[in-house]
Design a protein around this motif. Structure first.
Motif, PDB file in Angstrom:
ATOM      1  N   GLN A   1       1.107  -0.818  -0.068  1.00  0.00           N
ATOM      2  CA  GLN A   1      -0.318  -0.131  -0.099  1.00  0.00           C
ATOM      3  C   GLN A   1       0.782   1.354   0.235  1.00  0.00           C
ATOM      4  O   GLN A   1       1.623   1.614   1.261  1.00  0.00           O
TER       5      GLN A   1
ATOM      6  N   LYS B   1      -2.445   7.190   0.361  1.00  0.00           N
ATOM      7  CA  LYS B   1      -3.419   7.663  -0.222  1.00  0.00           C
ATOM      8  C   LYS B   1      -3.546   8.383  -1.352  1.00  0.00           C
ATOM      9  O   LYS B   1      -2.750   9.262  -1.395  1.00  0.00           O
TER      10      LYS B   1
ATOM     11  N   SER C   1     -11.375   5.740   2.793  1.00  0.00           N
ATOM     12  CA  SER C   1      -9.895   6.797   1.964  1.00  0.00           C
ATOM     13  C   SER C   1      -9.441   5.586   1.093  1.00  0.00           C
ATOM     14  O   SER C   1     -10.933   4.361   0.797  1.00  0.00           O
TER      15      SER C   1
ATOM     16  N   TYR D   1      -5.938   4.480  -1.297  1.00  0.00           N
ATOM     17  CA  TYR D   1      -4.669   3.828  -1.565  1.00  0.00           C
ATOM     18  C   TYR D   1      -4.796   3.042  -2.928  1.00  0.00           C
ATOM     19  O   TYR D   1      -5.376   2.989  -4.315  1.00  0.00           O
TER      20      TYR D   1
ATOM     21  N   ASP E   1      -9.208  11.322   0.264  1.00  0.00           N
ATOM     22  CA  ASP E   1     -10.466  10.749   1.271  1.00  0.00           C
ATOM     23  C   ASP E   1     -11.490  10.987   1.010  1.00  0.00           C
ATOM     24  O   ASP E   1     -12.055  11.505   0.438  1.00  0.00           O
TER      25      ASP E   1
ATOM     26  N   SER F   1      -2.087  12.526  -5.777  1.00  0.00           N
ATOM     27  CA  SER F   1      -3.514  12.565  -4.847  1.00  0.00           C
ATOM     28  C   SER F   1      -5.246  13.581  -5.454  1.00  0.00           C
ATOM     29  O   SER F   1      -4.437  14.311  -6.052  1.00  0.00           O
TER      30      SER F   1
END
Length: 306
Positions: free
Chosen positions: A102, A105, A224, A226, A108, A248
């Motif tokens: 992972q 992220k 979230s 990832y 969100d 992101s």
């Protein structure tokens, strides 16, 4: 002294060549898409950036279980769609033990749970526990997405355990598009329908819908998303790894791109490029510390593609 200098130069040249070869071997980035609109959008963004950097994104449509297996076996490099906590079971099986990484992220504030049209909500269906009160109107059916999807597995478990008195209900599995087509037909006739909903997704704009409470044990409250990679990928391909670590997204960004695809009947690549062209400042963060495949400035190269 000359011999030492020559040997040092040859060594540095060999090291440089080895590094160049290593990066060239990372030229094709193998990505996965479960057939979800949001991942198609983020894959398109990533693909555009990679193309500008001199790489190639190869995207295969794979069910979530196949994607995790592909990451473990090295057949898939990158997956941008690790929705948590919806994929907790796959996390426990593949990520927790180090078989899959992972990396970062990338989104969100997601929601992913059962939803109903607004008129069903107004009739009193606000919670998972309300569904069976209207069992006949729903035909005891819940509409899910593709077979093997983590959310479907959770719904199957709910039915098996008779949670919320749903033991006699049936999960209808289909593609995202087929599920939403069924929902649209139900809405036109004002029929009761319960289905998997999530945000970001154009459905939140196209449909007047509400998310049900009560399923947090299975779906979480908010979540979230990832970015996953195969084990060792960021070390083997550090430049692409740096890009993936930087990436992101926002709900507004993804919803805007997906809406463009639906409303203007264009492909995800065109919509992603148009969004980036209208919001070029986002490239500064995404491409910080990133080079092209031949070591040039990635920011300038990608902006040239706009």
């Amino acid at each position: 002294m000359m011999k030492l200098s020559t040997a040092l130069s040859v060594g540095l040249l060999a090291l440089s060549s080895a590094n160049a070869y290593a990066e060239q071997s990372c030229e094709t980035v193998k990505m996965a898409d479960p057939g979800w609109s949001d991942i198609a959008a983020t894959n398109a963004i990533t693909g555009f950036l990679l193309s500008g950097m001199g790489y190639k994104a190869k995207v295969d449509t794979l069910a979530v279980p196949i994607t995790f297996g592909g990451l473990k076996d090295g057949q898939v490099d990158v997956f941008l769609g690790n929705w948590m906590p919806a994929q907790q079971g796959f996390y426990d099986k593949f990520v927790a033990n180090g078989d899959v990484v992972q990396l970062a992220k990338n989104l969100d504030g997601t929601e992913f749970t059962l939803a109903v049209p607004d008129y069903v909500w107004d009739a009193g269906v606000h919670d998972f526990s309300d569904l069976d009160k209207f069992a006949d109107k729903f035909g005891k059916k819940i509409y899910g997405i593709g077979s093997g999807a983590p959310a479907n597995i959770s719904l199957t478990e709910i039915i098996k355990k008779n949670d919320f008195e749903l033991g006699q209900w049936k999960l209808i599995e289909s593609s995202e598009q087929a599920m939403l087509a069924e929902v649209s037909r139900a809405v036109k006739r004002q029929r009761f329908v319960a289905f998997l909903g999530w945000t970001p997704h154009p459905m939140n704009v196209q449909l007047k819908m509400r998310y049900l409470k009560g399923g947090e044990k299975y779906f979480g409250d908010t979540g979230s998303v990832y970015t996953l990679t195969r084990k060792g990928y960021a070390q083997a391909c550090p430049n692409v790894g740096k890009l993936l670590s930087n990436l992101s997204f926002t709900q507004e960004m993804e919803n805007s791109i997906m809406a463009e695809v639906v409303n203007k009947k264009i492909n995800n690549g065109e919509a992603a490029k148009a969004w980036i062209k209208a919001n070029p400042a986002v490239l500064d963060k995404w491409l910080e510390g990133v080079k092209t495949i031949d070591g040039q400035d990635a920011l300038a190269a990608v902006k040239a593609k706009l």
